[in-house]
Motif scaffolding. Structure first.
Motif, PDB file in Angstrom:
ATOM      1  N   GLN A  81       0.825  -1.191   0.000  1.00  0.00           N
ATOM      2  CA  GLN A  81       0.000   0.000   0.000  1.00  0.00           C
ATOM      3  C   GLN A  81       0.865   1.249   0.000  1.00  0.00           C
ATOM      4  N   SER A  82       0.385   2.269  -0.649  1.00  0.00           N
ATOM      5  CA  SER A  82       1.113   3.533  -0.694  1.00  0.00           C
ATOM      6  C   SER A  82       0.612   4.466   0.403  1.00  0.00           C
ATOM      7  N   GLY A  83       1.423   5.444   0.718  1.00  0.00           N
ATOM      8  CA  GLY A  83       1.056   6.436   1.724  1.00  0.00           C
ATOM      9  C   GLY A  83       1.960   7.636   1.590  1.00  0.00           C
ATOM     10  N   TYR A  84       2.178   8.332   2.698  1.00  0.00           N
ATOM     11  CA  TYR A  84       2.981   9.549   2.663  1.00  0.00           C
ATOM     12  C   TYR A  84       4.256   9.440   3.499  1.00  0.00           C
ATOM     13  N   SER A  85       4.551   8.248   3.972  1.00  0.00           N
ATOM     14  CA  SER A  85       5.780   8.078   4.740  1.00  0.00           C
ATOM     15  C   SER A  85       6.991   8.081   3.822  1.00  0.00           C
ATOM     16  N   GLN A  86       8.132   8.436   4.401  1.00  0.00           N
ATOM     17  CA  GLN A  86       9.385   8.468   3.656  1.00  0.00           C
ATOM     18  C   GLN A  86      10.479   7.762   4.445  1.00  0.00           C
ATOM     19  N   GLU A 124       9.833   7.146  -1.172  1.00  0.00           N
ATOM     20  CA  GLU A 124       8.622   7.921  -0.882  1.00  0.00           C
ATOM     21  C   GLU A 124       7.379   7.053  -1.069  1.00  0.00           C
ATOM     22  N   ASN A 125       6.251   7.626  -0.671  1.00  0.00           N
ATOM     23  CA  ASN A 125       4.937   6.989  -0.856  1.00  0.00           C
ATOM     24  C   ASN A 125       4.836   5.641  -0.142  1.00  0.00           C
ATOM     25  N   GLY A 127       3.462   3.158   2.722  1.00  0.00           N
ATOM     26  CA  GLY A 127       2.271   3.029   3.546  1.00  0.00           C
ATOM     27  C   GLY A 127       2.613   2.727   4.990  1.00  0.00           C
ATOM     28  N   TRP A 174       2.426  11.628   9.012  1.00  0.00           N
ATOM     29  CA  TRP A 174       3.037  10.359   8.621  1.00  0.00           C
ATOM     30  C   TRP A 174       4.470  10.289   9.123  1.00  0.00           C
ATOM     31  N   THR A 176       8.387   9.471   9.264  1.00  0.00           N
ATOM     32  CA  THR A 176       9.522   9.406   8.347  1.00  0.00           C
ATOM     33  C   THR A 176      10.764   8.958   9.121  1.00  0.00           C
TER      34      THR A 176
END
Length: 199
Positions: A81-86, A124-125, A127, A174, A176
């Motif tokens: 799954q994708s998200g905004y964590s890095q 990037e992206n 989840g 999110w 990081t």
């Protein structure tokens, strides 16, 4: 006071000795066919060269530069799954690295990325979830075997990375991370060697 050193007189080579030396040199170089050689008794002998031609001499091994992929190359397509964590990965080593991000619950490989020596890659992206981070260090990447040919070392971070999402009334936050694949002063993350079949 000056010193004078007397050198012994030089004795010219006998023709038989000169021919013998020439035949020996050419024979060791593998040049020419059998050469006549005069023995001390004046009889004609022959000397076979080590190799009858230069084509039969051993050729040096093929030289090539080690293979290194472009920094940030995805070895495998991204999954999960994708998200905004890095996740920022810095490789301060003198050798290249391949970093692998694995889902701790399912064991599924989510990202496999190439990190050149003394370079940084940002994933990037990502989840939310608990992730394991493994990495291999080495030189001369073998695309078919999916591993380094030389100086290969495989390690994993001892503690998983928790990519969590925090929410309030108006926003989401999110998680990081920034990790280094080389030892740093006051670094908190620990790594440990793992078997190659666990990478």
């Amino acid at each position: 006071m000056a010193y004078l050193r007397t050198l012994p007189p030089t004795v010219p080579n006998h023709p038989r000795q000169t021919l013998a030396k020439l035949a020996a040199i050419l024979g060791l170089c593998g040049i020419g066919a059998a050469l006549p050689l005069l023995t001390s008794e004046g009889q004609v002998s022959s000397m076979r060269p080590v190799a009858p031609s230069l084509a039969q001499l051993a050729t040096p091994p093929e030289l090539r530069l080690p293979v290194s992929l472009a920094n940030g190359t995805d070895i495998e397509p991204p999954r999960g799954q994708s998200g905004y964590s890095q996740l920022t990965i810095a490789n301060g080593n003198d050798v290249d690295a391949v970093a692998k991000l694995v889902d701790a619950a399912s064991g599924q490989t989510l990202r496999v990325v190439y990190v050149q020596a003394h370079k940084t890659v940002v994933l990037e992206n990502l989840g939310a979830g608990t992730r394991l981070l493994k990495f291999a260090l080495g030189t001369d990447w073998d695309a078919q075997q999916q591993q380094f040919r030389r100086l290969r070392t495989v390690l994993a971070f001892s503690e998983p990375l928790e990519f969590v999402v925090q929410r309030d009334d108006t926003s989401e936050y999110w998680k990081t991370y920034e990790v280094t694949l080389h030892p740093v002063l006051h670094g908190q993350a620990q790594t440990e060697p793992i078997p190659e079949d666990e990478f």
